[in-house]
Design an enzyme around this catalytic site. Structure first.
Site, PDB file in Angstrom:
ATOM      1  N   ARG A   1       0.897  -1.159   0.000  1.00  0.00           N
ATOM      2  CA  ARG A   1       0.000   0.000   0.000  1.00  0.00           C
ATOM      3  C   ARG A   1       0.929   1.201   0.000  1.00  0.00           C
ATOM      4  NH1 ARG A   1      -5.543   0.693   1.275  1.00  0.00           N
ATOM      5  NH2 ARG A   1      -6.031   2.642   2.344  1.00  0.00           N
TER       6      ARG A   1
ATOM      7  N   ASP B   1     -16.376   8.737  -2.973  1.00  0.00           N
ATOM      8  CA  ASP B   1     -15.241   8.469  -2.095  1.00  0.00           C
ATOM      9  C   ASP B   1     -15.018   9.704  -1.237  1.00  0.00           C
ATOM     10  OD1 ASP B   1     -13.058   7.267  -0.914  1.00  0.00           O
ATOM     11  OD2 ASP B   1     -11.835   7.175  -2.724  1.00  0.00           O
TER      12      ASP B   1
ATOM     13  N   GLN C   1      -9.658  -2.766  -4.818  1.00  0.00           N
ATOM     14  CA  GLN C   1     -10.933  -2.199  -4.399  1.00  0.00           C
ATOM     15  C   GLN C   1     -11.949  -2.269  -5.529  1.00  0.00           C
ATOM     16  OE1 GLN C   1     -12.138  -0.742  -1.329  1.00  0.00           O
ATOM     17  NE2 GLN C   1     -13.971  -1.098  -2.550  1.00  0.00           N
TER      18      GLN C   1
ATOM     19  N   ARG D   1     -14.057  -7.492  -0.443  1.00  0.00           N
ATOM     20  CA  ARG D   1     -12.603  -7.318  -0.474  1.00  0.00           C
ATOM     21  C   ARG D   1     -11.918  -8.617  -0.075  1.00  0.00           C
ATOM     22  NH1 ARG D   1     -10.196  -2.315   0.024  1.00  0.00           N
ATOM     23  NH2 ARG D   1      -8.302  -3.511  -0.394  1.00  0.00           N
TER      24      ARG D   1
ATOM     25  N   CYS E   1     -16.033   3.046  -1.111  1.00  0.00           N
ATOM     26  CA  CYS E   1     -14.977   2.095  -0.746  1.00  0.00           C
ATOM     27  C   CYS E   1     -14.654   2.116   0.746  1.00  0.00           C
ATOM     28  CB  CYS E   1     -13.730   2.355  -1.579  1.00  0.00           C
ATOM     29  SG  CYS E   1     -12.931   3.939  -1.277  1.00  0.00           S
TER      30      CYS E   1
ATOM     31  N   HIS F   1      -6.292   1.953  -7.466  1.00  0.00           N
ATOM     32  CA  HIS F   1      -6.683   1.060  -6.367  1.00  0.00           C
ATOM     33  C   HIS F   1      -7.422  -0.156  -6.966  1.00  0.00           C
ATOM     34  CE1 HIS F   1      -7.412  -0.314  -2.444  1.00  0.00           C
ATOM     35  NE2 HIS F   1      -8.141   0.663  -1.940  1.00  0.00           N
TER      36      HIS F   1
END
Length: 310
Positions: A110, A228, A140, A295, A267, A137
């Protein structure tokens, strides 16, 4: 020994490969229905394998889903922050990759910068997985696609709306539509429009991606509205972003403009009362917690894609 099978971006794969990952995730999710939460997969396909998890940015869902997923597949994890490693004290990313490749079977990072991901992958001799960068991402959005297809229809038959900052998750949604089909309508202030290089890629693919400044126009006729957080961990202009994005809040009025059957996704973590209201987050149209659960399942499928038999 061939090149490692990385999972860096959705744009790297063809539709058949992506649909295979999605199908495997759905099958594993179905197979575990009714099982005790601590029970592992029957054949433990990744038994004896070690996954290093590097966090240059903090995480809840990415860390927990990869840790739990790897253990359900029989493997083990090693969690590292940049403060735990010489990576945070001047060692090159390439040298870190070469060393870790001698110890572990795969690396998830990450990353604070997308270049950290690509440098790691170029030097590593084991698979590298993109757990998030400032540009994309993909894990996701693979979970998002899985969730939407569970509840509505295959992505190729849908119109999806992104409302708010044209950020890293939006970029991976552009990649998803470019590879899997469907239509993506992005409503965003011109100052926060998606990366021009990502849009150029979409045009080259013939992807049905439209960018507009009106949130109402963006959600019109949509099967799902996605947003988001207005301020991400790498952003330093919080006040300016809030001013630009106030008209893009997903609330009951905006969802009504999408239509009575439109779903909502985010997300997470959500800043309730900013980019989305409680009324939408907690409504029957909200898929946010199914999305979060998926996920786990998509991460397991990605791990098997990277580490399973070729």
């Amino acid at each position: 020994m061939g090149a490692p099978r990385h999972f860096l971006d959705i744009s790297d794969f063809d539709a058949a490969t992506l649909n295979g990952i999605l199908s495997q995730a759905r099958a594993m999710k179905q197979a575990r229905k009714g099982w005790p939460k601590g029970l592992r997969e029957a054949d433990e396909p990744l038994k004896g394998r070690m996954l290093a998890l590097i966090f240059e940015r903090p995480s809840t869902r990415t860390r927990v889903s990869f840790e739990v997923g790897m253990r359900q597949l029989g493997g083990e994890t090693l969690v590292l922050s940049s403060n735990d490693m010489q990576l945070g004290r001047g060692e090159t990313i390439a040298d870190t990759a070469r060393v870790l490749s001698r110890y572990v079977d795969a690396i998830m990072i990450r990353a604070a910068r997308h270049s950290n991901l690509t440098e790691l992958a170029e030097a590593a001799t084991v698979p590298v997985i993109n757990g998030l960068t400032n540009l994309t991402h993909p894990c996701q959005v693979m979970a998002d696609v899985m969730t939407l297809e569970e509840h509505v229809a295959p992505l190729k038959n849908l119109t999806v709306s992104w409302v708010g900052d044209g950020n890293n998750v939006a970029a991976s949604w552009i990649h998803a539509v470019g590879r899997l089909g469907g239509t993506l309508k992005i409503g965003t202030p011109k100052e926060l429009a998606p990366d021009p290089q990502v849009m150029a890629w979409a045009r080259a693919q013939g992807a049905r991606v439209q960018v507009m400044t009106s949130p109402e126009e963006a959600v019109s006729g949509s099967h799902c509205v996605i947003t988001d957080a207005w301020v991400s961990m790498h952003d330093t202009d919080a006040a300016s972003r809030h001013n630009l994005l106030k008209p893009y809040q997903v609330n009951k009025r905006l969802m009504a403009a999408a239509g009575p059957d439109a779903k909502f996704m985010h997300c997470l973590p959500a800043h309730r009362g900013e980019e989305v209201t409680d009324e939408v987050m907690d409504s029957a149209s909200s898929l946010v917690f199914d999305e979060a659960e998926n996920r786990l399942h998509i991460q397991k499928s990605i791990l098997l894609h990277c580490l399973g038999p070729k």
